[in-house]
Design an enzyme around this catalytic site. Sequence first.
Site, PDB file in Angstrom:
ATOM      1  CE  LYS A  22       4.016  -3.057  -2.379  1.00  0.00           C
ATOM      2  NZ  LYS A  22       4.480  -2.290  -1.203  1.00  0.00           N
ATOM      3  CB  SER A  39       4.830  -4.893   1.502  1.00  0.00           C
ATOM      4  OG  SER A  39       4.675  -3.531   1.125  1.00  0.00           O
ATOM      5  CB  SER A  78       7.051  -1.433   1.970  1.00  0.00           C
ATOM      6  OG  SER A  78       6.350  -2.021   3.039  1.00  0.00           O
TER       7      SER A  78
END
Length: 534
Positions: free
Chosen positions: A22, A97, A121
């Site tokens: 990420k 996210s 997330s």
Amino acid sequence: MRTREQSAPADGPLAGLRFAVKDNLDVAGLPTTAACPALSDRVPGHDAEAVRRLAAAGAVPVGKTNMDQFATGLVGTRSPYGACHSVASPDHISGGSSSGSAVAVASGLVPLALGTDTAGSGRVPAAFNGIVGVKPTRGLVSTRGLLPACRSLDCVTTFTRTVREGRAALRVLAGHDAADPWSRRAPATRPPGIAASMRVVGVPSAPPELDPPHAEAWHAAVERVHETADTVVEVDITPFLAAARLLYEGPWPAERFAAFGELLTPDGPHLDPTVRRIALAGRDVTGEQVFAGLDRLAALRRATEAVWDDVDALMLPVTPGHPTLAAVAADPVGCNARLGMYTNFVNLLDLAAVAVPAGERSDGLPFGVQLVAPAFADDPLLDLASRWCGESYKAPRIDAGRTELVVAGAHLSGLPLNGQLLAIGGRLHRRARTAPGYRLFRLPGTGVPRPGLVAAGDGPREGIAVEVWDVPHQGVGALLESVPSSLGLGRVTLADGTSATGFITAHGGLAGADDVSEHGGWRAYLAAKVIGAR
């Protein structure tokens, strides 16, 4: 990345495993933008600690993944680089996210991806893409090298297609990091009250607020959990939901502003307007509001503690529904807020969680549930997740020189005499219920109230709630010396058909005793007694 592959250790536990990262976690030589193009010149010289640990085990980072900007969102649409969609539908959101990380695993690009989880997330995108999302205990995995969202709540998470792969990654990732002020040392032994084998699962007592296709899939999951757990208990989750609302209705937006507020001015096309608006609101939070929020959270945490006396884990929906990209575009704040209904509380209340696939909805979209347990229950929680997914795992066993001991009263976890079990080296093995045919009595006498479990031949159909402890052989004799003469050792048959040694009361020791079997267990009797005295 070719150089990383060539230099990766060939003999590590994750040798050759390709993984994605990420874009709020540092990978040496690649920009860390957190989906903000203005940060594209931020190129770290070192890996984030989580990336470093995976690489040291032989895994190879192959690239960075898209995300909701500054990890502020559960939708996967708040990125100037573009919105992700579910692998199952181009019209439905991927969740965020950690959107790109989940999609990379679900689409087969990589077997492992790192994400983060502050409000859900690491779980929402897993559920929306039919994969496994492991959210460890807060601080178990170092967050050094993470561009934070909320430092006190952020967790590094994993996305995999199986629980087995998630467990293998967590074994490498977990470990104390002295250079990370938020890192925590895992206890050498399981904390009191956490069972080695999770057999009692709680589900909401009131029907969760779910969209119709989600509700159908949830009902199927509740039926299915009876095959995974020995006992399913209905739980009032009201205080958990109240804690979830605090994340954005309380003072925590101020922590987001503290984390990246300086990057929000000047405004421009590089900033997502919804993210900017949410984080800038934190600028106006007062110190009084911060401490009032912390006090409220402490009260809600206390209100939830009793739940863990009766269940090993909670099973909850991950989200109330699965919105379309169009729905999120029409109401970006409302859709996002609703998605966090069942996930926001987990880090606030310092819990561990894992999102697991739970089949498909009637429209073919993936549906996921989450299993939630107290801090540092990560290993037994992953065992439970493995059972849910039908995967093999190494079940906990009683070591040589030790034995099972069934307790039904004052020796239960958290009750007055539980310290005697801990003092002899006892460990909670599992929660259970007796087979039908047992009754529970309150024995006469002064001091600590004591129950008596009796093999009566009749009794509650659902049995009596007990705990099975793992204790040293020599400790059983020491305990026997401390119990009333009316109690002795005998075999107790449990609801699953197994039996173990436990404290049994002879019929002759029941003079003056009160039958409290209707409560289903000693802890429930004590709770009813307290309520009745009010």
